[in-house]
Enzyme design. Structure first.
Site, PDB file in Angstrom:
ATOM      1  N   GLN A   1      65.242   3.028 -19.489  1.00 41.31           N
ATOM      2  CA  GLN A   1      65.226   1.604 -19.841  1.00 41.31           C
ATOM      3  C   GLN A   1      63.824   1.106 -20.174  1.00 41.31           C
ATOM      4  OE1 GLN A   1      66.692   0.601 -15.658  1.00 41.31           O
ATOM      5  NE2 GLN A   1      65.420  -1.180 -16.044  1.00 41.31           N
TER       6      GLN A   1
ATOM      7  N   HIS B   1      69.364  -4.097  -8.703  1.00 43.25           N
ATOM      8  CA  HIS B   1      69.408  -3.029  -9.699  1.00 43.25           C
ATOM      9  C   HIS B   1      70.876  -2.638  -9.911  1.00 43.25           C
ATOM     10  CE1 HIS B   1      67.778   0.196 -12.075  1.00 43.25           C
ATOM     11  NE2 HIS B   1      68.187   1.167 -11.266  1.00 43.25           N
TER      12      HIS B   1
ATOM     13  N   CYS C   1      68.819  -2.582 -16.761  1.00 40.41           N
ATOM     14  CA  CYS C   1      69.654  -1.645 -15.987  1.00 40.41           C
ATOM     15  C   CYS C   1      71.133  -1.994 -16.116  1.00 40.41           C
ATOM     16  CB  CYS C   1      69.243  -1.666 -14.525  1.00 40.41           C
ATOM     17  SG  CYS C   1      69.336  -3.299 -13.774  1.00 40.41           S
TER      18      CYS C   1
ATOM     19  N   ASN D   1      70.854   7.096 -12.887  1.00 39.54           N
ATOM     20  CA  ASN D   1      69.894   6.001 -13.027  1.00 39.54           C
ATOM     21  C   ASN D   1      69.394   5.954 -14.475  1.00 39.54           C
ATOM     22  OD1 ASN D   1      68.267   3.854 -12.353  1.00 39.54           O
ATOM     23  ND2 ASN D   1      67.098   4.923 -10.779  1.00 39.54           N
TER      24      ASN D   1
END
Ligand SMILES: *[C@@H]1O[C@H](CO)[C@@H](O)[C@H](O)[C@H]1NC(C)=O
Ligand SMILES: *[C@@H]1O[C@H](CO)[C@@H](O)[C@H](O)[C@H]1NC(C)=O
Ligand SMILES: *[C@@H]1O[C@H](CO)[C@@H](O)[C@H](O)[C@H]1NC(C)=O
Length: 355
Positions: free
Chosen positions: A153, A298, A159, A319
């Protein structure tokens, strides 16, 4: 004869290339090992700056960053040296940030507003995976070829877009057999509601946008820039601009890791978590069981679950911080803990796309 000689020469060339690669790999490993073992000096910091292309505006800032870097390196060293905690930390690109700065760089919209009415509004009250009984002992959607490579990102708190996209990419592959990398940038540019591009946002808003638009663009036609741009969602009408149609999304019943397991047995799921802590910042391997709260800052995607050799149960999180963080971009995090919210609150708000 000639052909044998040629093939020998070719083989010899391969051998040289092979050894070259080995030597390069080795020197890289030795360098990062040295970064850990030697006392942390200004030189170590400079090497790290070079590795990550860091530039500071002046000498004062550099000195300030060096002190933070040094504190972090010491924290990581002492964490790793005391006992076996089940997971390890390592120096990464976040090493010159204080934990407060790191937290502030995460989903700002979520941290500021929590759950505004629209984002908290449940799409449906049904949970289609409620009666799922064929739950495999372990599940790794990566091994089933339904997960795209880890993305990054960058310095944009998007996110929420990466998590939405990851859940939809996998769902699209499971339902249609096609694995297509999809556009986070379209979501950053176009999703409104409680969501604000690179400041932060909600997967619920992103799912609603994709339903309404009738699909999401592919990564190749609407590539990631990592900054807020003007929305180009309706500019082009090719198939590539609205792949992966979804009908809506559903929420996994809150604070229930058993329910989350049923959902993940069927498809990857988007989850909100608290990632703004030292242990999360520098996580590098093992089953994460570190300190973290349950206030989400997040969003990631659960792409599987399992049990390690000590019988520790874990979730596999995808992630969006590049492949260098964690286990090649993934985290294994402890599953089925006493707190119903799950570790770092991961079972608090989970959702998945439906067709
Ligand atoms: C997410 O969790 C918070 C806190 O438990 C709750 O207020 C909110 O309604 C939840 N949102 C959704 C979409 O489930
Ligand atoms: C699960 O089973 C119960 C009892 O048979 C039923 O009432 C419910 O509708 C089922 N849920 C789903 C999502 O199919
Ligand atoms: C739409 O098409 C035009 C012309 O081919 C192109 O310049 C533009 O970048 C496209 N927009 C998107 C979002 O792909």
């Amino acid at each position: 004869m000639i052909t044998t000689t040629t093939s020998l020469i070719i083989q010899f060339h391969y051998l040289i290339v092979f050894f070259l690669v080995l030597t390069l790999l080795n020197s890289h490993v030795t360098m990062s090992r040295r970064l850990f073992e030697s006392p942390c000096t200004k030189e170590t910091h400079e090497k790290w700056m070079e590795q990550y292309g860091k530039v500071y505006k002046d000498a004062e800032e550099k000195e300030r960053r060096f002190q933070i870097f040094k504190n972090n390196v010491e924290y990581i060293k002492s964490f790793n040296s005391v006992g076996d905690k089940g997971f390890k930390l390592s120096v990464n690109r976040f090493a010159d940030l204080t934990v407060e700065e790191f937290k502030a760089s995460l989903n700002g919209r979520l941290q500021k507003s929590g759950w505004p009415e629209a984002a908290a509004e449940l799409e449906t009250t049904s949970f289609r995976h409620e009666n799922v009984t064929d739950i495999p002992k372990t599940m790794d959607w990566r091994k089933r070829g339904v997960v795209t490579p880890i993305k990054d990102q960058g310095r944009c708190a998007s996110c929420w877009a990466f998590s939405t996209v990851a859940a939809i990419e996998s769902f699209h592959k499971i339902t249609t057999g096609k694995l297509v990398s999809l556009s986070e940038q379209e979501l950053v540019d176009c999703v409104r509601g409680d969501t604000e591009g690179c400041i932060g946002g909600y997967v619920e808003d992103a799912f609603r946008f994709i339903v309404k638009k009738g699909g999401i663009a592919s990564e190749s036609v609407y590539p990631y820039k990592g900054v807020d741009k003007t929305c180009k969602a309706n500019e082009n009408k090719t198939k590539e601009h609205s792949v992966a149609k979804i009908k809506g999304f559903e929420n996994v019943p809150s604070n229930n890791e058993k329910a989350l397991l049923k959902a993940v047995a069927k498809q990857p799921v988007s989850v909100y978590i608290q990632a703004g802590g030292h242990d999360f910042q520098f996580y590098s391997s093992g089953v994460f069981n570190g300190k973290c709260g349950t206030e989400p800052d997040h969003v990631v995607t659960v792409v599987g679950y399992g049990k390690d050799k000590d019988d520790t149960k874990y979730w596999i999180l995808k992630n969006s911080w590049g492949i260098e963080w964690g286990e090649k971009g993934y985290m294994r995090i402890k599953r089925d803990i006493l707190d119903k919210k799950g570790l770092c609150g991961l079972a608090n708000n989970a959702s998945y796309p439906i067709m």
